[in-house]
Design a protein around this motif. Structure first.
Motif, short mmCIF file in Angstrom:
data_model
loop_
_atom_site.label_atom_id
_atom_site.label_comp_id
_atom_site.label_asym_id
_atom_site.label_seq_id
_atom_site.Cartn_x
_atom_site.Cartn_y
_atom_site.Cartn_z
N ASP A 284 0.80 -1.23 0.00
CA ASP A 284 0.00 0.00 0.00
C ASP A 284 0.83 1.28 0.00
N TYR A 285 2.14 1.15 -0.18
CA TYR A 285 3.05 2.29 -0.32
C TYR A 285 3.21 3.09 0.97
N SER A 286 2.85 2.47 2.11
CA SER A 286 3.26 3.02 3.40
C SER A 286 4.67 2.51 3.68
N VAL A 287 5.61 3.43 3.82
CA VAL A 287 7.01 3.05 3.98
C VAL A 287 7.60 3.79 5.17
N SER A 288 8.39 3.07 5.95
CA SER A 288 9.12 3.69 7.04
C SER A 288 10.59 3.30 6.89
N SER A 289 11.46 4.31 6.79
CA SER A 289 12.88 4.05 6.57
C SER A 289 13.69 4.75 7.64
N MET A 290 14.53 3.98 8.36
CA MET A 290 15.41 4.51 9.40
C MET A 290 16.84 4.47 8.88
N THR A 291 17.49 5.62 8.88
CA THR A 291 18.88 5.71 8.44
C THR A 291 19.73 6.22 9.58
N GLN A 292 20.78 5.49 9.91
CA GLN A 292 21.71 5.90 10.96
C GLN A 292 23.09 6.03 10.33
N MET A 293 23.65 7.24 10.42
CA MET A 293 24.96 7.49 9.81
C MET A 293 25.98 7.79 10.89
N SER A 294 27.15 7.18 10.76
CA SER A 294 28.26 7.42 11.69
C SER A 294 29.53 7.51 10.86
N GLY A 295 30.07 8.72 10.76
CA GLY A 295 31.25 8.91 9.92
C GLY A 295 30.88 8.69 8.47
N PHE A 296 31.58 7.73 7.80
CA PHE A 296 31.32 7.46 6.41
C PHE A 296 30.50 6.18 6.20
N SER A 297 29.99 5.58 7.28
CA SER A 297 29.18 4.37 7.17
C SER A 297 27.73 4.70 7.49
N SER A 298 26.84 3.90 6.94
CA SER A 298 25.42 4.12 7.16
C SER A 298 24.71 2.77 7.30
N ASN A 299 23.63 2.79 8.05
CA ASN A 299 22.81 1.59 8.26
C ASN A 299 21.38 1.98 7.97
N ILE A 300 20.74 1.28 7.05
CA ILE A 300 19.38 1.62 6.63
C ILE A 300 18.47 0.42 6.86
N THR A 301 17.36 0.66 7.54
CA THR A 301 16.32 -0.36 7.71
C THR A 301 15.01 0.21 7.17
N GLN A 302 14.40 -0.51 6.26
CA GLN A 302 13.19 -0.04 5.58
C GLN A 302 12.06 -1.04 5.78
N ASN A 303 10.88 -0.55 6.15
CA ASN A 303 9.70 -1.38 6.30
C ASN A 303 8.64 -0.94 5.30
#
Length: 437
Positions: A284-303
């Motif tokens: 249904d195109y409801s999206v939640s995306s969490m992005t955590q950046m530390s220095g030059f690295s990133s962690n992305i979790t998308q629902n």
């Protein structure tokens, strides 16, 4: 309400593909004590150049959507030839734009596929009519920032969707004795193009920074369903369950990649195991995306929110006897970009879905396709003119051997004898169709 046209669970743990090599012979399948499924596929080309207004929309809202008359007659004609539609799905990468939007002469085309199955012998006495109704999703984007932008920051972005009109449409279908088939995105709102223009002027950007939200967008969907040609006392009830797809981005030089999981085994066990039938899985195109950046690295979790729609005859509402079993097989489609004249002659993008052989192969042992669900998971092969392999989840279900889903029909049917005793083996994961060099 809108515009209408008429005329026991199988489990298998996911197996990671060891290498994306050309597909080899399809695997052998275990025997099935029931009827095979005979498929038929129809390719539909539709344009999104129709500015329409529907009764369920605000007075000042017009929406850009497909013209149902472009494809309805061809789909409906299959019912007179003894077929029922299972899925109406857009082909990945098939959207193309023509003309200049700035001059008001833009036109968009999308390629769709209708997937049908031949009526089973016990269904030959039934007569159904295909119908399609326009509906919409109202979607609003949001964004939130936290932390220090340069050292340690995070963002929570995504969108929220109002599905009320789809639920109302589903209720109307049920009250009229109809049965849902498929829900598919088939358009977009003119406001989406306007929103992009506004962003260039800074209006939407100021709203984003002041409220954390973007202007609302309205997106068109087609709801396909069947109506009996003769009045029937049977009514069908629906249950809509939210079960998200979680995707985690993992960076690995030189490319990062997503890995997606969905708790499909648990949800199918719960609902198919208590007498429900899976009809549709709709993102249904409801999206939640969490992005955590530390220095030059990133962690992305998308629902990504997926609505699982289950059906049950009202006469069996309190009967928990299972009639269907379900499974999922993985499939990878290919996207390849070809440069012409070292790039000076333009480029063409070729998408090879190639899911028909998979669907037809599993149809031999009774599996009916329910939904082809696309994921963000992809792998890149090659450096120059690379080929991108994108993962899909194909969801199937089939009648438990000896069961009939036709009211009043006899369950007596040809019963092929299994070659071995014990529980039947689950279908193989489609990853097994790939082999190492």
């Amino acid at each position: 309400m809108g515009s209408t046209q008429s005329k026991g669970q199988t489990k298998r743990a996911p197996v990671q593909a060891r290498a994306l090599q050309p597909r080899i012979n399809l695997p052998e399948l275990p025997p099935y004590q029931g009827y095979p499924i005979q498929y038929h596929h129809i390719i539909i080309n539709a344009t999104l150049d129709v500015q329409a207004h529907f009764s369920f929309m605000a007075p000042n809202m017009s929406i850009q959507a497909t013209n149902v008359e472009q494809y309805y007659p061809q789909l409906a004609a299959m019912y007179d030839q003894g077929y029922k539609m299972l899925v109406f799905v857009s082909l990945p990468g098939s959207t193309k734009n023509y003309g200049l939007a700035s001059l008001g002469q833009s036109q968009m085309t999308i390629k769709f596929q209708g997937i049908f199955r031949k009526l089973l012998p016990e269904e030959m006495g039934q007569q159904w009519e295909l119908r399609v109704e326009k509906s919409t999703l109202i979607n609003q984007m949001f964004m939130q920032w936290s932390g220090n932008l340069f050292l340690n920051s995070g963002s929570h972005t995504g969108s929220m969707t109002d599905n009320n009109h789809i639920f109302q449409t589903l209720n109307n279908i049920s009250q009229n004795g109809g049965r849902l088939i498929s829900v598919e995105l088939t358009g977009m709102a003119g406001q989406q193009m306007e929103m992009q223009r506004q962003m260039m002027q800074g209006h939407a950007q100021r709203q984003l920074w002041s409220t954390g939200t973007m202007p609302m967008m309205q997106v068109a969907v087609d709801v396909f369903y069947e109506i009996p040609r003769q009045p029937s006392s049977e009514r069908y009830v629906y249950q809509v369950v939210s079960c998200p797809m979680q995707s985690t981005f993992q960076y690995s030089f030189p490319h990062g990649q997503f890995h997606s999981v969905i708790n499909w085994e648990a949800i199918l066990t719960q609902y198919l195991g208590t007498g429900w039938k899976l009809v549709e899985i709709f993102e249904d195109y409801s999206v939640s995306s969490m992005t955590q950046m530390s220095g030059f690295s990133s962690n992305i979790t998308q629902n990504k929110n997926c609505l699982w729609i289950f059906e049950k005859p009202a006469s069996r509402l309190n009967d928990n006897t299972p009639y269907y079993e379900g499974t999922m097989v993985e499939h990878w489609f290919k996207t390849k970009t070809e440069l012409h004249g070292m790039g000076f002659g333009g480029a063409s993008v070729n998408v090879t879905t190639d899911w028909e052989p998979v669907i037809e192969h599993f149809g031999k042992i009774g599996w009916q396709v329910v939904r082809i669900l696309e994921t963000p998971d992809s792998r890149i092969e090659g450096a120059f003119n690379p080929t991108i392999h994108t993962r899909q989840m194909i969801f199937f279900q089939r009648l438990i051997a000896g069961k009939s889903d036709v009211a009043g029909a006899s369950s007596s049917q040809p019963q092929p004898q299994p070659e071995a005793t014990g529980d039947p083996a689950p279908p193989p994961s489609y990853n097994e169709l790939y082999a190492e060099k």
